[in-house]
Write an enzyme that holds these catalytic residues in place. Structure first.
Site, PDB file in Angstrom:
ATOM      1  NE  ARG A  49     -43.326  12.821  14.471  1.00 41.15           N
ATOM      2  CZ  ARG A  49     -43.548  11.546  14.164  1.00 41.15           C
ATOM      3  NH1 ARG A  49     -44.165  11.230  13.054  1.00 41.15           N
ATOM      4  NH2 ARG A  49     -43.143  10.596  14.978  1.00 41.15           N
ATOM      5  CE  LYS A 186     -49.534  -5.391  19.367  1.00 37.94           C
ATOM      6  NZ  LYS A 186     -48.898  -5.052  18.111  1.00 37.94           N
ATOM      7  N   GLY A 340     -45.763   9.780  20.388  1.00 36.70           N
ATOM      8  CA  GLY A 340     -46.895   8.883  20.216  1.00 36.70           C
ATOM      9  C   GLY A 340     -48.033   9.174  21.170  1.00 36.70           C
ATOM     10  N   GLY A 363     -41.519   5.281  18.470  1.00 31.41           N
ATOM     11  CA  GLY A 363     -40.640   4.116  18.333  1.00 31.41           C
ATOM     12  C   GLY A 363     -39.173   4.490  18.463  1.00 31.41           C
TER      13      GLY A 363
HETATM   14  C1  3PG Z   1     -43.512   7.612  13.383  1.00 32.74           C
HETATM   15  O1  3PG Z   1     -44.535   8.271  13.162  1.00 32.74           O
HETATM   16  O2  3PG Z   1     -43.412   6.786  14.295  1.00 32.74           O
HETATM   17  C2  3PG Z   1     -42.310   7.897  12.538  1.00 32.74           C
HETATM   18  O3  3PG Z   1     -42.575   8.875  11.586  1.00 32.74           O
HETATM   19  C3  3PG Z   1     -41.803   6.622  11.909  1.00 32.74           C
HETATM   20  O4  3PG Z   1     -42.798   6.047  11.131  1.00 32.74           O
HETATM   21  P1  3PG Z   1     -42.811   4.482  10.926  1.00 32.74           P
HETATM   22  O5  3PG Z   1     -43.107   3.870  12.276  1.00 32.74           O
HETATM   23  O6  3PG Z   1     -43.872   4.211   9.912  1.00 32.74           O
HETATM   24  O7  3PG Z   1     -41.441   4.064  10.450  1.00 32.74           O
HETATM   25 MG    MG Z   2     -44.118   4.422  14.656  1.00 29.57          MG
END
Ligand code: 3PG
Ligand code: MG
Length: 390
Positions: A49, A186, A340, A363
């Site tokens: 990132r 999930k 992720g 997310g």
């Molecule tokens: C992540 O790593 O998914 C983003 O930086 C957002 O973080 P958060 O899910 O804690 O809001």
């Molecule tokens: Mg997250």
């Protein structure tokens, strides 16, 4: 005038800031990276990132702006947690670009997540412009994400622009066939995105813990596998729709009492076709399913991958994710990986550099695909300098 891709309509870009020479620009990046504890201090474990944040910072500096960058780190919930300081992240950033100040972890202040206008006012004080380059946090209606465009001329940075262009492009006009792979643990977290993908994709391939609720909806016995009873009906409804949803036919399972994951690993492992015996826990898709998924993926022109097929951190249950990921990387079409766990799997198996686009948001990419918009984008489109949307 060049026309912008539909996904970017109405979104102010760096060019829409006008001349930034001598201006003070606040950049919201997502530098929320994994940190590892080393002796008494922390180190950046993966700087993906951080590297992705550089082009915007460079562009602004090259155009004569003074740049201050801000980010959240993890989830300190409004408290100062020394291990979650931006210090190691700022140090890593400085290895790539000089002269960028980084503000302390925004989430040390409860007003960030509370989207408090007083916090926004403090943040923007002394700045002439705001740039949001934090795609990974753009699904959060937090102060630093949605607040500044209310008053400051604002823009999406290069990373945010590219994420919206690529992910938005999948939703607007994907090359077909378009195959979406959805995995992860999930099922509740992924049903919204699957519902939306049913309207866009030609086929959906399902794996990971979430697959067992779908299998249960088909009347299969899933043994001791992960199962969300409250979602069985919804899975059955999606399976009855017109978009094919592929489910694993064979499953790799762990015997009752066995242990798995990152720590201790024990117990008998077997592959079952059809029903899983009582007490056995399915933890990966089987080899036949993996091959069937791979051939579906290899024949696609567009592939979107979000979520692993099994517990890939345990080598006994990694094969499904490896074979599917390999097909994503080898396919002739365009491959897009949501952030992720799937990004981590692509790194772990060594084919990350064969993926066409790796999103920095987990997310955020799911929410963007589900809703076609994000709070951060809406805020930017309402900025005082935003172009006319078409
Ligand atoms: C992540 O790593 O998914 C983003 O930086 C957002 O973080 P958060 O899910 O804690 O809001
Ligand atoms: Mg997250």
């Amino acid at each position: 005038m060049t026309t912008r891709p539909a996904a970017l309509a109405g979104l102010p870009l760096l060019e829409d800031l006008g001349d930034v020479t001598g201006k003070r620009v606040l950049v919201r990046s997502d530098l929320n990276v994994p940190l590892t504890q080393r002796d008494r201090s922390c180190e950046v474990a993966d700087d993906f990132r951080i590297r992705q944040a550089i082009p915007t910072l460079t562009w602004l500096k090259d155009h004569g702006a003074t740049v201050v960058c801000c980010t959240h780190v993890s989830r300190p919930h409004g408290k100062e947690v020394p291990e979650l300081s931006v210090a190691p992240i700022a140090a890593k950033l400085a290895e790539y670009i000089d002269g960028i100040d980084v503000l302390e972890n925004l989430r040390f202040d409860p007003r960030e997540e509370g989207n408090d206008p007083a916090f926004v006012a403090e943040l923007v004080s002394g700045f002439d412009c705001y740039v949001n380059d934090a795609f990974g946090a753009s699904h959060r209606a937090h102060a630093s994400v949605v607040g500044p465009p209310r008053t400051l001329p604002s823009a999406a940075g290069r990373l945010l622009e590219r994420e919206v262009e690529v992910l938005g492009g999948l939703l607007v006009d994907p090359k077909r066939p378009f195959v979406a792979i959805v995995g992860g643990a999930k099922v509740a977290d992924k049903l919204g995105v699957i519902r939306s993908l049913c309207e866009k994709a030609d086929a959906i391939v399902v794996g990971g813990g979430m697959a067992f609720t779908f299998l249960a909806a088909q009347g299969r016995d899933v043994g001791a596998s992960m199962l969300d009873e409250s979602r069985v009906d919804e899975c059955a409804e999606l399976l009855g729709g017109s978009t094919p949803i592929l489910l694993p036919t064979d499953v790799v399972a762990l015997a009752p009492g066995g242990t798995f994951g990152d720590g201790e690993r024990s117990g008998d492992v077997q592959t079952f076709d059809g029903d899983i015996p009582s007490g056995w826990m399915g933890l990966d898709i089987g080899p036949q399913s993996a091959e069937r998924y791979a051939s579906e993926i290899l024949s696609a022109q567009t592939v979107l991958w979000n979520g692993p097929m099994g517990v890939f951190e345990d080598p006994r249950f990694a094969e499904g994710t490896r074979i599917v990921g390999r097909a994503v990387a080898d396919g002739r079409g365009t491959s897009v990986v949501g952030g992720g766990d799937s990004a981590m799997a692509a790194e772990q198996f060594g084919f990350a550099d064969k993926i066409d686009f790796m999103s920095t948001g987990g997310g955020a990419s799911l929410e963007f695909i589900e809703y076609g918009d994000l709070p951060a984008l809406e805020a930017l489109r309402n900025a005082p300098n935003a172009p006319e949307g078409s």
